[in-house]
Write a protein that holds these residues in place. Sequence first.
Motif, PDB file in Angstrom:
ATOM      1  N   THR A   1      41.751  10.263  40.919  1.00  0.00           N
ATOM      2  CA  THR A   1      42.148  11.386  40.082  1.00  0.00           C
ATOM      3  C   THR A   1      42.016  12.693  40.844  1.00  0.00           C
ATOM      4  O   THR A   1      41.392  12.766  41.907  1.00  0.00           O
ATOM      5  CB  THR A   1      41.296  11.417  38.792  1.00  0.00           C
ATOM      6  OG1 THR A   1      41.716  12.508  37.987  1.00  0.00           O
ATOM      7  CG2 THR A   1      39.828  11.585  39.100  1.00  0.00           C
ATOM      8  N   LEU A   2      42.603  13.704  40.274  1.00  0.00           N
ATOM      9  CA  LEU A   2      42.398  15.068  40.759  1.00  0.00           C
ATOM     10  C   LEU A   2      41.340  15.709  39.866  1.00  0.00           C
ATOM     11  O   LEU A   2      41.010  15.157  38.816  1.00  0.00           O
ATOM     12  CB  LEU A   2      43.719  15.839  40.701  1.00  0.00           C
ATOM     13  CG  LEU A   2      44.673  15.473  41.833  1.00  0.00           C
ATOM     14  CD1 LEU A   2      46.048  16.045  41.585  1.00  0.00           C
ATOM     15  CD2 LEU A   2      44.136  15.959  43.165  1.00  0.00           C
ATOM     16  N   PRO A   3      40.798  16.860  40.244  1.00  0.00           N
ATOM     17  CA  PRO A   3      39.731  17.432  39.436  1.00  0.00           C
ATOM     18  C   PRO A   3      40.056  17.455  37.953  1.00  0.00           C
ATOM     19  O   PRO A   3      41.205  17.646  37.548  1.00  0.00           O
ATOM     20  CB  PRO A   3      39.593  18.830  40.003  1.00  0.00           C
ATOM     21  CG  PRO A   3      39.962  18.677  41.421  1.00  0.00           C
ATOM     22  CD  PRO A   3      41.034  17.633  41.450  1.00  0.00           C
ATOM     23  N   SER A   4      39.026  17.264  37.144  1.00  0.00           N
ATOM     24  CA  SER A   4      39.148  17.339  35.698  1.00  0.00           C
ATOM     25  C   SER A   4      40.016  16.235  35.118  1.00  0.00           C
ATOM     26  O   SER A   4      40.695  16.428  34.130  1.00  0.00           O
ATOM     27  CB  SER A   4      39.673  18.732  35.306  1.00  0.00           C
ATOM     28  OG  SER A   4      39.783  18.861  33.940  1.00  0.00           O
ATOM     29  N   TYR A   5      39.968  15.066  35.688  1.00  0.00           N
ATOM     30  CA  TYR A   5      40.592  13.847  35.141  1.00  0.00           C
ATOM     31  C   TYR A   5      42.096  14.001  34.873  1.00  0.00           C
ATOM     32  O   TYR A   5      42.593  13.538  33.861  1.00  0.00           O
ATOM     33  CB  TYR A   5      39.882  13.411  33.846  1.00  0.00           C
ATOM     34  CG  TYR A   5      38.382  13.329  33.990  1.00  0.00           C
ATOM     35  CD1 TYR A   5      37.807  12.275  34.679  1.00  0.00           C
ATOM     36  CD2 TYR A   5      37.553  14.307  33.464  1.00  0.00           C
ATOM     37  CE1 TYR A   5      36.437  12.202  34.841  1.00  0.00           C
ATOM     38  CE2 TYR A   5      36.175  14.237  33.619  1.00  0.00           C
ATOM     39  CZ  TYR A   5      35.640  13.184  34.300  1.00  0.00           C
ATOM     40  OH  TYR A   5      34.289  13.125  34.458  1.00  0.00           O
ATOM     41  N   TYR A   6      42.809  14.673  35.773  1.00  0.00           N
ATOM     42  CA  TYR A   6      44.256  14.786  35.593  1.00  0.00           C
ATOM     43  C   TYR A   6      44.980  13.528  36.063  1.00  0.00           C
ATOM     44  O   TYR A   6      46.152  13.345  35.791  1.00  0.00           O
ATOM     45  CB  TYR A   6      44.795  16.002  36.347  1.00  0.00           C
ATOM     46  CG  TYR A   6      44.667  17.283  35.561  1.00  0.00           C
ATOM     47  CD1 TYR A   6      45.714  17.744  34.769  1.00  0.00           C
ATOM     48  CD2 TYR A   6      43.509  18.031  35.595  1.00  0.00           C
ATOM     49  CE1 TYR A   6      45.607  18.909  34.034  1.00  0.00           C
ATOM     50  CE2 TYR A   6      43.394  19.196  34.860  1.00  0.00           C
ATOM     51  CZ  TYR A   6      44.443  19.623  34.072  1.00  0.00           C
ATOM     52  OH  TYR A   6      44.334  20.771  33.347  1.00  0.00           O
ATOM     53  N   GLY A   7      44.289  12.691  36.827  1.00  0.00           N
ATOM     54  CA  GLY A   7      44.974  11.530  37.403  1.00  0.00           C
ATOM     55  C   GLY A   7      45.706  11.920  38.672  1.00  0.00           C
ATOM     56  O   GLY A   7      45.447  12.997  39.244  1.00  0.00           O
TER      57      GLY A   7
ATOM     58  N   MET B   1      50.653   9.272  47.855  1.00  0.00           N
ATOM     59  CA  MET B   1      50.125  10.456  47.186  1.00  0.00           C
ATOM     60  C   MET B   1      49.739  10.119  45.748  1.00  0.00           C
ATOM     61  O   MET B   1      48.792  10.676  45.218  1.00  0.00           O
ATOM     62  CB  MET B   1      51.190  11.552  47.197  1.00  0.00           C
ATOM     63  CG  MET B   1      50.727  12.890  46.672  1.00  0.00           C
ATOM     64  SD  MET B   1      52.088  14.037  46.788  1.00  0.00           S
ATOM     65  CE  MET B   1      51.303  15.555  46.336  1.00  0.00           C
ATOM     66  N   HIS B   2      50.485   9.216  45.144  1.00  0.00           N
ATOM     67  CA  HIS B   2      50.213   8.893  43.749  1.00  0.00           C
ATOM     68  C   HIS B   2      49.440   7.588  43.587  1.00  0.00           C
ATOM     69  O   HIS B   2      49.207   7.157  42.479  1.00  0.00           O
ATOM     70  CB  HIS B   2      51.535   8.815  42.977  1.00  0.00           C
ATOM     71  CG  HIS B   2      52.291  10.099  43.027  1.00  0.00           C
ATOM     72  ND1 HIS B   2      51.759  11.280  42.580  1.00  0.00           N
ATOM     73  CD2 HIS B   2      53.519  10.407  43.515  1.00  0.00           C
ATOM     74  CE1 HIS B   2      52.626  12.253  42.773  1.00  0.00           C
ATOM     75  NE2 HIS B   2      53.705  11.754  43.352  1.00  0.00           N
ATOM     76  N   ALA B   3      49.067   6.977  44.721  1.00  0.00           N
ATOM     77  CA  ALA B   3      48.326   5.716  44.648  1.00  0.00           C
ATOM     78  C   ALA B   3      46.837   6.001  44.785  1.00  0.00           C
ATOM     79  O   ALA B   3      46.430   6.853  45.565  1.00  0.00           O
ATOM     80  CB  ALA B   3      48.777   4.778  45.762  1.00  0.00           C
ATOM     81  N   LYS B   4      46.063   5.269  44.010  1.00  0.00           N
ATOM     82  CA  LYS B   4      44.612   5.415  44.103  1.00  0.00           C
ATOM     83  C   LYS B   4      44.138   5.065  45.510  1.00  0.00           C
ATOM     84  O   LYS B   4      44.659   4.152  46.139  1.00  0.00           O
ATOM     85  CB  LYS B   4      43.924   4.479  43.108  1.00  0.00           C
ATOM     86  CG  LYS B   4      44.219   4.776  41.669  1.00  0.00           C
ATOM     87  CD  LYS B   4      43.681   3.637  40.831  1.00  0.00           C
ATOM     88  CE  LYS B   4      44.103   3.746  39.382  1.00  0.00           C
ATOM     89  NZ  LYS B   4      43.737   2.539  38.643  1.00  0.00           N
TER      90      LYS B   4
ATOM     91  N   ARG C   1      41.220  22.062  32.963  1.00  0.00           N
ATOM     92  CA  ARG C   1      41.462  22.279  31.541  1.00  0.00           C
ATOM     93  C   ARG C   1      41.303  21.024  30.707  1.00  0.00           C
ATOM     94  O   ARG C   1      41.069  21.114  29.511  1.00  0.00           O
ATOM     95  CB  ARG C   1      42.853  22.881  31.335  1.00  0.00           C
ATOM     96  CG  ARG C   1      42.813  24.365  31.620  1.00  0.00           C
ATOM     97  CD  ARG C   1      44.129  25.016  31.741  1.00  0.00           C
ATOM     98  NE  ARG C   1      43.898  26.368  32.224  1.00  0.00           N
ATOM     99  CZ  ARG C   1      43.693  27.416  31.432  1.00  0.00           C
ATOM    100  NH1 ARG C   1      43.699  27.292  30.130  1.00  0.00           N
ATOM    101  NH2 ARG C   1      43.476  28.603  31.957  1.00  0.00           N
ATOM    102  N   VAL C   2      41.424  19.860  31.310  1.00  0.00           N
ATOM    103  CA  VAL C   2      41.280  18.643  30.501  1.00  0.00           C
ATOM    104  C   VAL C   2      39.885  18.582  29.911  1.00  0.00           C
ATOM    105  O   VAL C   2      39.693  18.247  28.747  1.00  0.00           O
ATOM    106  CB  VAL C   2      41.590  17.389  31.344  1.00  0.00           C
ATOM    107  CG1 VAL C   2      41.176  16.142  30.607  1.00  0.00           C
ATOM    108  CG2 VAL C   2      43.065  17.331  31.669  1.00  0.00           C
TER     109      VAL C   2
END
Lengths: 185, 929, 295
Positions: free
Chosen positions: B391-397, B427-430, B581-582
């Motif tokens: 994920t990216l900061p604040s659980y954005y995925g 970039m979008h893969a864990k 913000r999440v």
Amino acid sequence: MPKKFLLDMYVNRCLRCGGCMAVCKTHNRTPEGVHRIRVITFDEGEPTETNMPMPCLHCNEPPCMYVCPTKAIYKRKEDGIVLVNKDTCIGCGYCLMACPFGAPQFEKGTFGNRGKMDKCTFCVEPYEQKDEQGRLIQREPKPRCAMVCATGHLLAGDADEISAKLRERVGYRMSRGVEKTFLTF
Amino acid sequence: MALSAMKMKRRSFLKLAAAAGGAAALGKYFKYSGAELFEPVAAQEGGEKVELIKTICIHCSVGCGILAKVANGQLVDIEPWENHPINRGRLCSKGASIPASINNDRRLKYPMKKEGGKWRKISWEEALTEIANKMLEIREKYGPDAIFFAGSAHVSNEAAYLQRKFMAFWGSNNIDHQARICHSTTVAGLGNTWGYGAQTNNFNDMRHAKSIIFFSNPAEAHPVSFYHIYKAKQRGAVLICADPRFSRTAAQSDLHLQFRPGTDIPLVWGICYEIITNGWVDEEFVRLRTHGYEYAKEVILQYPPEVAEEITGVPAEKIKLAAKLLAENRPGTLQYAMGATQHEVGTHNIRAFAILQLLLGNAAKSGGGVNAFRGHDNVQGATDLAVLSNTLPSYYGLSEGAWKHWAKVWGVSYEWLQGRFASKDLMHAKGATMSRWRDLVLAEETGDKIGQPTPIKMAIFWGHSTPSQAGTYLVKKALEKLEMLVIVDPYVESAAALPERDDGIILLPACTNWEYPGTVTNSSRQVQWRNKVIDPLYDSKPDVEILIALAHKLGFGEEFTKNFKKLPEDIYDKEIRVGARVIAMRQSTWRLKRQEEYDYVFNVETLRAEGGPCDGEYWGLPWPCWNDEHPGTPILYRNEIPVAEGGHDFRAKWGTKAPDGKTLLSGINGHAELNPDGTPGPGWKLDLTTDYKKLIAANKVPYGRGRARLWAWNLPDPVPVHREPVWTPRPELARKYPTFEDKVYGETHFRIETKGRSIQERDIFEKEIHKAYPLVFTSGRQVEHQGGGAMTRANPILAELQPDMYVEINPKDANDRGIKDGDVVWVHTYRGYELGHYRSRIQVKAKVTRRVPPGVVFLPFHWAGMFETVEYTQRFPEGTKPIVIGECANTISPPGWAPETQMQTTKSGLCEVTKAGVIPEAIERLAKA
Amino acid sequence: MEFPYYVMEFPGYQRWGWEIALYIFLGGVGSGALITAAVTLLLGKETKIARAGAYLAPPLLIVGSVLLLLDLAGIKAMLRAMLVPLTFTNITTSWMARGAWILLVTLLVAIAFAYSLATDKRYSRTLALLALPLGIATALYTGLLLKGARFVPLWNSGELPLLFLTSALTTGIAATLLLASVKEYSKLRGFLAALLVLLLIEAIEVPLYFFIIGEQGDIAVKSASAILSGAYSIAFWLVLMFLGIIIPILGLGYVLITRKAAALPAFFALVLLGGLTLRFLFVHGAIKAFVVPLI
């Protein structure tokens, strides 16, 4: 009123987190092997497991003071704190044999024997009692071990104040939780 | 940095201490009064300034306040911070001995490099240049994903955030930290149940509980929390401890449920069965605020207490009593930590806990909730700010929208960011995880499939310890195979000495957390400002500065530091506060500093300020904290109070309708997630400018008012069911309750081939290793040590208090094996088979005790310095080896990974204990086969 | 104590070492020799034996005192401890302070006594009259010193000083006769008879002590059982009781009947060995109690 330690064996029991031992070493700078307070555990792993922090209890009639051959151990008049004068202590170890709680502590000294006696001072003196100019360092009688005690098991202060605190605590538990206590036994 | 500070000697140290002591009483004894002690006092001689600086403990996640006593720029002592609302001055041994950890000559003093088998002192410039050149070379040769970055939960929020941002700018998701192997299943479990994966209540709130059920051992792991737990006990609360071990917590509890490791779910379901069949379910709560009760009920009814007894070993009577106590003493809170999370079924353990609390109606209220006690001082913050590969900061995925959101915060374009990555897919893969990164290094040897172009070739360990990673043999081999290993830590972490390699290791001395300011989030989401106490000692540097310097060396420094003028405050105020913000982590640093100044106005019962400039605020402004007027949310999901007062509801995260057609919106004022203007939509988390005033004024929750999901249709088990651990001592149960099928993990799971059921098939059913290794292995903590113990084992006070690594073994098992208390023993296991090493074993001291039941052994995991019975401390740089050493318990931890988060299993394995030097025939035979 | 309490074994305390055990032994032998010499002189018998006892006492007491000093904190503490009147001020309550005075005075008297016997014998009788009570006081005080430590239950009995006195007398007589090396049976008869009686008393007293000490509670029982049947049982039964007491009793009885004195030095040596073992058993076998106040 005399200054005393009190241990709550009823509600807030000791967890042996070691906060008292560690803060004592940090604050008083006692060397390795000298613990002005240490936690004793008995029946470890049994349902009756009990931990007890044991500082000097600053007895009203200290056996250590009576047996000290050189009058190095004395009880302060104003607040009843039992202290040792390291200038007159000769390190005979007689106080250790006489104390029921194991409060006297000895660093390793000459010939592999014990050094001078060190004991809990209710935080009024560090391990090195004197500063660079040879003056006695004196601090407030505010034991750090009781201040940091995570569970409030160890109480310190004027005897009447801390006994009132403990009485209140035990009474609260007994009056509010007595049925639940029965439920589990 | 100030080299003069480095030369501090014991003598001058004592002098300062004496001055500090003498100053307080001015040579003559006078009666103590509280005020004098905490005022900064001027020293008697030479005008030395003695200051008391408010700061936060650097060890565990309770977030205790400490006053550091600083004289002449040197840390001389600590004082209890008696106004701190969380701990009121109370400390455990770790917190009380911090000065010995900071003023310690075993610290890493300057950057070092291993060359030709020797450690050499190098300059910062040389070190950073060399690291940057190697990184660029690897990027050129293998691509950006050939680097693994192990971040840290022991750094401030700012540094943790920068670590994630650094790897985003570098162009890889191969970044992870302790939370993966600590509470990642909490995030998945609680997040999938009610929205946020964090402790719902806080330490102080446990005072209001009428019953507390422990699933871990806070008496040793979080001793200061007992300040509040004992308050509850004083008020008549019932304490129940569910633990395979008769821990110190169990010794303080009224009821002990001693279950077999890895059988949490049947135990909880046994309790839930009683609650359902006796009609103790809070019907109204379940009807209005949850979804999927019927599905959960169907599963729970398969686990009556008798079945639970068969699986867990807890007598059915005790399970029934526990259910009765929990039902009759509401609200009750549930506490757990790593004992529940570190399983293949960790996520489901946590979901079971949450469902128990939902059924009892204990969720979302004061004195109730699920209190997940986290480990490190800032592991909550580092998780929120996503030093994580998924994920990216604040659980954005890691979706395109998430990248675009953060690109906007960072002031760079999405396209530029994408250009940094090897490909859009990657970039979008864990990315790689803490639990399996070594398999990505060793992929060629083990033959595992990997989900990225090349194996990992270089690793950066930024404040992460080796002992906490399961399977030390593999970790060691991986560390040996890397082209370069960079370790950033205040102490020399054992990763520097464990691998038998002669070069390619660079050590950078980071300063400790008391040498640089920053914010820190404790377990209960409370953000606290941690003041700088002293200047960095020796030649160490703050994490933030090292990261920025490295970014400049790598050529993206300009973009990286675009928003920062004043460090470290701007990192928080200009980026974290804007983007996170999440979770609405929108506290401003000035508010945190103001709270610290007016600490005395906070009520210790409610944590709320009463009057003064902070009037109405909750201590630490626990997130969600929507704007500068919001007081923070100390207790999650309370819907009976207005949003402006810290109320909200379960998240409406999965839409408005469940797959079964029922509504997912709360039965009380339910609504979907909103745009800042009040229309339904995801705008609340994507808009960078709104401060939600309009929504809050209308008492609307930006993320919606939803329901808690008892039935999580997106998980492998929508309702938790029992699954035996991969290495189980009960094969007959494993047939009935098998672990996860291999296909659940997909082709690759976090970029590495992962197996579940086939390992169980091979090891338990084919090889029958439980016959050679009949004892169940479980691990845990010692109160005196923290994490991998690099700092605490080098601390003379803590080393004296706890000098031993041991294995706890029941007298029965010990007598069967002829082992006596204090004997040196070997603990064997089957680990290491991936590389054909079938006999991992460790050499420890036996501690014969009835703490563990027959058939179970317990080992603390903080230890390093020995590997498979051989000491390797000679490989530490001179003068930096810890005072006490021991074998790492995780050398013998079992395989098994959670399908949701790749959590490692360390709490339920198999092993055998023998006297040192003895290898039983059965083990010998198994190794040859 | 007024409050309810629980007594357990004290975990890991720093015991008194061999120095103290050896000191108590040497002090006992020295004072016993002094008493022997004084009594012999006062009864006007064998001056050779009286002289042997008088010469033996001062060096033994000096060596004992040095051992005592070695146990202290450091050089400074030792030097200070030598200035007995200035240092050991707490004679009102501390048996160690009293003991230091007793030891100092006894030592001075013993030296004077030995000197007077060696040169002109004018003051010998006066000094002997002084030496007799002082010797007894020294022997008793070693017991009282241990008894003063109230929380070592093994020591906490009024019998201990008497036991130590008996042992001091037997070892003192044995050492004196060993040094005097008088061969004629007739000269020895009185001493041998006294020694035999004292040894018989000791033979009853020593085992009895460990049985009655059980009254002092569990810890005392624990230490006594360690000595009677545990880790120290061989030292107790074989060395102390058999070699140190039974064999000498039988031997002395034999000598008294047959009047053949040839084997006597061996029996005296065994008595000394027994005395030494007794002191070591008491110092090393002691377990310190830890009182847990259940307040």
